[in-house]
Design an enzyme around this catalytic site. Structure first.
Site, PDB file in Angstrom:
ATOM      1  N   LYS A  77       0.865  -1.192   0.000  1.00  0.00           N
ATOM      2  CA  LYS A  77       0.000   0.000   0.000  1.00  0.00           C
ATOM      3  C   LYS A  77       0.894   1.232   0.000  1.00  0.00           C
ATOM      4  O   LYS A  77       1.968   1.229   0.621  1.00  0.00           O
ATOM      5  CB  LYS A  77      -0.862  -0.029   1.250  1.00  0.00           C
ATOM      6  CG  LYS A  77      -1.823   1.155   1.414  1.00  0.00           C
ATOM      7  CD  LYS A  77      -2.639   0.977   2.690  1.00  0.00           C
ATOM      8  CE  LYS A  77      -3.644   2.109   2.855  1.00  0.00           C
ATOM      9  NZ  LYS A  77      -4.424   1.941   4.099  1.00  0.00           N
ATOM     10  N   SER A 152      -9.276   2.107   3.671  1.00  0.00           N
ATOM     11  CA  SER A 152      -8.474   2.881   2.760  1.00  0.00           C
ATOM     12  C   SER A 152      -7.565   2.023   1.868  1.00  0.00           C
ATOM     13  O   SER A 152      -7.019   2.526   0.903  1.00  0.00           O
ATOM     14  CB  SER A 152      -7.635   3.886   3.528  1.00  0.00           C
ATOM     15  OG  SER A 152      -6.828   3.221   4.460  1.00  0.00           O
ATOM     16  N   SER A 176      -9.355  -0.480   7.744  1.00  0.00           N
ATOM     17  CA  SER A 176      -8.892  -0.253   6.372  1.00  0.00           C
ATOM     18  C   SER A 176      -8.309  -1.460   5.655  1.00  0.00           C
ATOM     19  O   SER A 176      -7.980  -1.347   4.475  1.00  0.00           O
ATOM     20  CB  SER A 176      -7.863   0.880   6.361  1.00  0.00           C
ATOM     21  OG  SER A 176      -8.512   2.093   6.647  1.00  0.00           O
TER      22      SER A 176
END
Lengths: 476, 96, 480
Positions: A77, A152, A176
């Site tokens: 990420k 996220s 997330s």
């Protein structure tokens, strides 16, 4: 045609394929290219990954010992630092920033032979539940591209969902990793707070953040957790508790454990009726499997999201002060006469709206005159929740719930209403508030075609039980 | 509680952010909603409860007084928008 | 009416001392002074995204050491908070500090003032990290930032507003500086900035109990400047009060060029620091055992040593005070006194010829190569009358400084041993008497003062070797 099921099978494959790593990397590079429209990747380290694959193939065929993640393709990420590579937190304020060090978690993966293939898109600074807040475009759910993948860590989730990588890393501050895993129909887990070092994870909320892992195979996720976990000289909050053999436990089949679920969770007015029904049926299935499953009272449901937002925005506002355009990142220079103007213009132009909102709220709850009523209050509620959690685990081995009250929503559906977006986290923030390990396991499909899962939490540092239970749930 | 534009200006200043008038109004509405949302906590009786200030079980985590981890100056300055080969550079604090 | 009788000056002092560790408070960069800009920096110092702090255990130890020496209460449960504000030499946009929860509370430092011994009461000692340096005059358009200093461990020592004269302030900083150097926790170098002082000054009518408006004065880079700044401020504030004008609460800077102060910023610019416990740093508990260990390892402090030297070893107040000026001097004396009981003589040597030697070579006792046992033998040589003091200090000492050796052997080889053999002495005495018949006659007639002249002549003729005491006796006998 290269195909992947698990690290175990992949390593068997490598045993008879001297160019196996190269095959794998080429396969994923092509897959990522073919799925550009999903916008899951911000950057692919193609040349480098191919080179590393070649090196690993050579080492292996020369008889060197294979690391536990030898040749395993991993994506990160865009909040996880990798030395010599760009990392932007999906924000304009870090556009062109190149990290000068690697996260401890990344170093540990590399030490076991992993191949980092690229960085995944996400909500800016991990603030969001849909991956629509990226400065570099929205991520799309591969199952239905008109829907969000969750956030996220949406890009990391889609990368695994759409077979663009073997496993991926995300970050989980309020759900997330688990929520996108749920929306994308894959496994996503958040370890106990302090299990994996946060050194190199761009901080959102320091006492909530953990690096999380996405995979399609439980054992894969368990191996990655084993490799990354453990104390770290660069992170004072990393636990020194010994790292258990998670992979071993991920193959176990168990029963008889006492599992709790919160009454108020299933009775919540916001829960999708199919999700509620599926969960209730599943509870019966578990009982049939020999588990003891009981409803307990949880009076805190209405308070956990407010508590979460007060504390995370407070920590975030402080964590984001370092983005000032001085030592790195975007600096606004036109018409700038003085220092404060420079700060204001750089930050206002560099940060997206949702990030700015949270910075403002964070400063509000910390500011003189409001500190006690909001920040201290929230810390007190957190203490009450922690104590309550300890009491629950005196009686029970685990807690289950739906991961999210509703399946993946349409792009744009919630982006105008911050508070509505925040409420999507209602079932996941609890684990971050009290530091519990938590996993989302894909078990169901909605009538609208979207997947959804079950969330499972065990007590602090009992990831082994969490894996064993997950395996038992997933077993037919 | 009511959120005023003045409050937004004050918070913007604390945050080193700057807004146009429309933006100020928009943030005011946003913050009004967010604050109303978190006000719910006032319902909880927290008398006598110690605020939880640190997560996790780590205590007494100290490091040895050893020199390590420094990077060279070129690396350090590399990402800075305005610099020379010795210093980071920023506009002067006071407008001339 | 004397204005100083009408008003009372109230002073509180905040001293920042850089701890003498090897590395920074929260990461492993070196804190050595004088390095090229931006070479003692790491991703943590640069506040790169994803970096985290980790506390230096030595810094904690030094803070506790200082706290014990200042008679503070040592707080057992400790944590750090974030002090949030924006400035280019503050990379994270917050300073990690114990401002809200100091490691040491209360305490005092004893000073010698014109009114006798006083205790300056402390409010607290707490740890925090230093900021980097902003250089405003290196470039026309930009301020240049050097982050070498960012993250250096500091302790902030805060007094209560209990100092009422600039002289006492002067004494306090002097004592504190000596103490931190003594303990080895800080090198006390104000010019290099390892010891910095801010003064908070207010003035009130003598009969008032509430405090007047406080003015903060910064940029005091020497102990003398602290005194000058306070004097200037007191006068300025009294001037305002006498005219009935308001005293504005503000921060002022000391101008060393003309010994005045000027306003830096007003209170309106005051920041809301939004302190909260830093979630990146685990709290730490100091155990009884830990504190006791540090207490036991503490060196004897100047006041204590002075007391021992005067009461047990019979040194004068003056000598003891001088010997205890710094720790290496006191340590040296102590090590010689352990093997030699001629304490007064040792002190005389140290405060006389040795001090002169050290000054000439610009070194301190830490670099003084004369071994205590060699020095002891030298002292004994003089005490036993084998060599006289001036020969020992002017001829033997320089040789011994070149390399340590047995002083007696050296004296003998250089023919410097004092002659006490009566026959030898008689020869010289007779020679001098024979050479100075007129003076001898005057002496016999009653000018007894001339004995000194004869002794001096015998000294010359014996090339300094004649034992002056015995010579004097012999002369007196022969000339009676």
């Amino acid at each position: 045609m290269f195909s992947y099921t698990s690290i175990k099978e992949y390593h068997s494959f490598l045993g008879t394929n001297p160019d196996g790593c190269m095959q794998a990397v080429k396969h994923y590079i092509a897959a990522i290219e073919a799925n550009k429209h999903l916008n899951a990747f911000l950057e692919v380290f193609a040349d480098e990954a191919l080179q590393r694959a070649a090196e690993l193939d050579k080492q292996r065929t020369e008889g060197q010992t294979m690391g536990r993640l030898h040749g395993v393709v991993v994506s990160l990420k865009d909040v996880i630092c990798y030395k010599g590579h760009k990392v932007t937190a999906a924000s304009k304020i870090l556009d062109n920033f190149e990290s000068v060090y690697s996260a401890t978690a990344v170093e540990r993966l590399l030490a076991e032979g992993a191949i980092i293939i690229g960085r995944n898109n996400c909500d800016e600074f991990a603030m969001g539940s849909s991956s629509e807040n990226s400065a570099f475009g929205t991520v799309k759910n591969a199952r239905d591209t008109s829907r969000v993948p969750g956030g996220s860590s949406g890009g990391s989730a889609v990368a695994v969902q759409a077979d663009l990588t073997m496993i991926s890393l995300g970050s989980d501050t309020g759900g997330s990793v688990r929520q996108p895993a749920d929306f994308c129909g894959i496994i996503g887990m958040k370890p106990s707070y302090g299990r994996i070092s946060r050194y190199g994870l761009i901080a959102y909320a320091s006492s909530f953040d953990q690096i999380g892992i996405f995979g399609k195979n439980l054992a894969d996720v368990a191996i990655a957790l084993e490799v990354m976990s453990g104390e770290d000289n660069f992170d004072s909050t990393a636990s020194s508790k010994p790292v258990a053999h998670y992979e071993e436990h991920s193959h176990k089949l168990i029963t008889g454990k006492k599992i709790a679920y919160f009454k108020q969770v299933l009775d919540h007015p916001g829960i999708d009726p199919e999700i509620k029904a599926a969960t209730e049926n599943y509870i019966q299935t578990l009982k049939d499997k020999g588990f003891i499953v009981e409803a307990i009272n949880f009076d805190w449901l209405d308070y956990i999201v407010p508590t979460y937002y007060i504390l995370t925005t407070a920590e975030a506002t402080s964590n984001l002060s370092r983005f000032d355009g001085v030592r790195y990142g975007f600096r606004s220079t036109e018409g700038i006469d003085d220092l404060n103007e420079m700060y204001k213009q750089s930050r206002s132009k560099g940060f997206g709206k949702e990030v700015q909102r949270r910075i403002l709220l964070g400063n509000f709850v910390l500011s003189s005159g409001y500190f006690d009523a909001y920040f201290t209050k929230a810390q007190q509620v957190r203490k009450l929740l922690s104590d309550n959690t300890a009491t629950i685990f005196e009686q029970y081995d685990a807690i289950i719930s739906p991961t999210v009250p509703a399946p993946a929503f349409k792009l744009g559906e919630k982006s105008d209403d911050s508070v509505a977006m925040y409420l999507a986290d209602i079932y996941t923030v609890y684990a971050n508030l009290v530091g519990l390990p938590s996993i989302s396991v894909p078990l169901f499909t909605h009538s609208n075609g979207m997947p959804f899962g079950l969330q499972l939490m065990t007590n602090h540092y009992e990831e082994e039980l969490m894996f064993a239970l997950s395996n038992s749930f997933l077993a037919k | 509680m009511e959120v005023t534009e003045q409050m937004i200006q004050h918070l913007a200043n604390l945050s080193r952010l700057s807004f146009s008038d429309e933006e100020t109004k928009a943030f005011k509405n946003d913050l009004q909603g967010m604050i109303a949302f978190v006000e719910k906590l006032q319902e909880v009786d927290t008398t006598g409860i110690q605020p939880l200030q640190h997560m996790g079980d780590a205590v007494n985590v100290l490091r040895e007084d050893e020199i390590q981890g420094s990077i060279n100056r070129t690396e350090a300055l590399k990402n800075s928008p305005i610099k020379d080969d010795t210093f980071f550079k920023v506009p002067k604090v006071i407008k001339k | 009416m004397n204005l100083m009788d009408k008003y009372q000056i109230v002073i509180g002092l905040e001293v920042h001392a850089q701890l003498q560790t090897n590395s920074k408070l929260f990461c492993g960069d070196s804190i050595a002074f004088g390095a090229e800009p931006n070479t003692h920096v790491s991703p943590v110092t640069l506040a790169h995204p994803g970096t985290l702090p980790k506390t230096n255990k030595k810094a904690v130890e030094y803070a506790v050491r200082l706290g014990i020496a200042c008679n503070c209460e040592i707080v057992r449960y400790n944590y750090f908070a974030r002090k949030n504000y924006f400035y280019p030499d503050l990379p994270k946009g917050y300073q990690i500090s114990q401002h809200t929860t100091p490691i040491c509370k209360g305490g005092y430092v004893t000073i010698q003032s014109t009114e006798g011994e006083k205790q300056i009461i402390l409010n607290r000692i707490h740890m925090e990290e230093d900021a980097g340096k902003s250089i405003h005059d290196a470039d026309d358009f930009y301020t240049c930032i050097d982050l070498n200093r960012a993250g250096t461990p500091l302790v902030e020592i805060v007094t209560e507003p209990c100092i009422h004269s600039s002289e006492d302030a002067f004494q306090y900083i002097t004592e504190l500086r000596k103490l931190v150097q003594w303990l080895g926790v800080c090198d006390g170098n104000m010019e290099e900035g390892s010891l910095r002082c801010d003064a908070n000054v207010s003035v009130r009518l003598k009969r008032e109990t509430t405090l007047g408006t406080k003015v903060e004065v910064k940029n005091l880079n020497s102990i003398r400047n602290v005194k000058k700044a306070i004097d200037y401020e007191a006068e300025r504030i009294i001037g305002l009060l006498e005219k009935g004008e308001p005293v504005i609460q503000q921060t002022r800077s000391f101008n060393a060029d003309n010994d005045t102060t000027f306003s830096m910023r007003d209170k309106e610019d005051a920041n809301d620091y939004r302190y909260f416990a830093d979630p990146d740093l685990a709290p730490f508990n100091l155990t009884e055992e830990y504190i006791q260990n540090i207490k036991e390892a503490l060196p004897a402090l100047p006041a204590e040593l002075k007391h021992t030297f005067t009461t047990e070893l019979g040194l004068s107040e003056y000598d003891a005070a001088n010997i205890c000026e710094d720790k290496s001097s006191a340590d040296y004396f102590h090590s010689v006194a352990a093997i030699n009981k001629h304490y007064k003589a040792i002190a005389n040597w140290m405060l006389g010829p040795i001090k002169q030697y050290l000054n000439e070579h610009q070194i301190g006792y830490a670099d003084f190569t004369l071994l205590p046992k060699t020095f002891s033998s030298l002292v004994n040589l003089v005490q036993e009358g084998k060599v006289n003091f001036s020969v020992a200090s002017q001829k033997l000492l320089p040789e011994l400084m070149k390399h340590n050796q047995d002083p007696a052997t050296l004296a003998e080889s250089l023919n410097l041993l004092q002659v006490s053999n009566v026959n030898e002495l008689e020869k010289w005495v007779d020679e001098v008497i024979a050479n100075m018949p007129d003076k001898v006659a005057e002496y016999k007639k009653g000018k007894k003062g001339l004995i000194g002249l004869f002794v001096g002549e015998v000294k010359k003729v014996s090339k300094g070797q004649a034992d002056p005491k015995m010579v004097t006796e012999l002369l007196q006998k022969k000339l009676s």
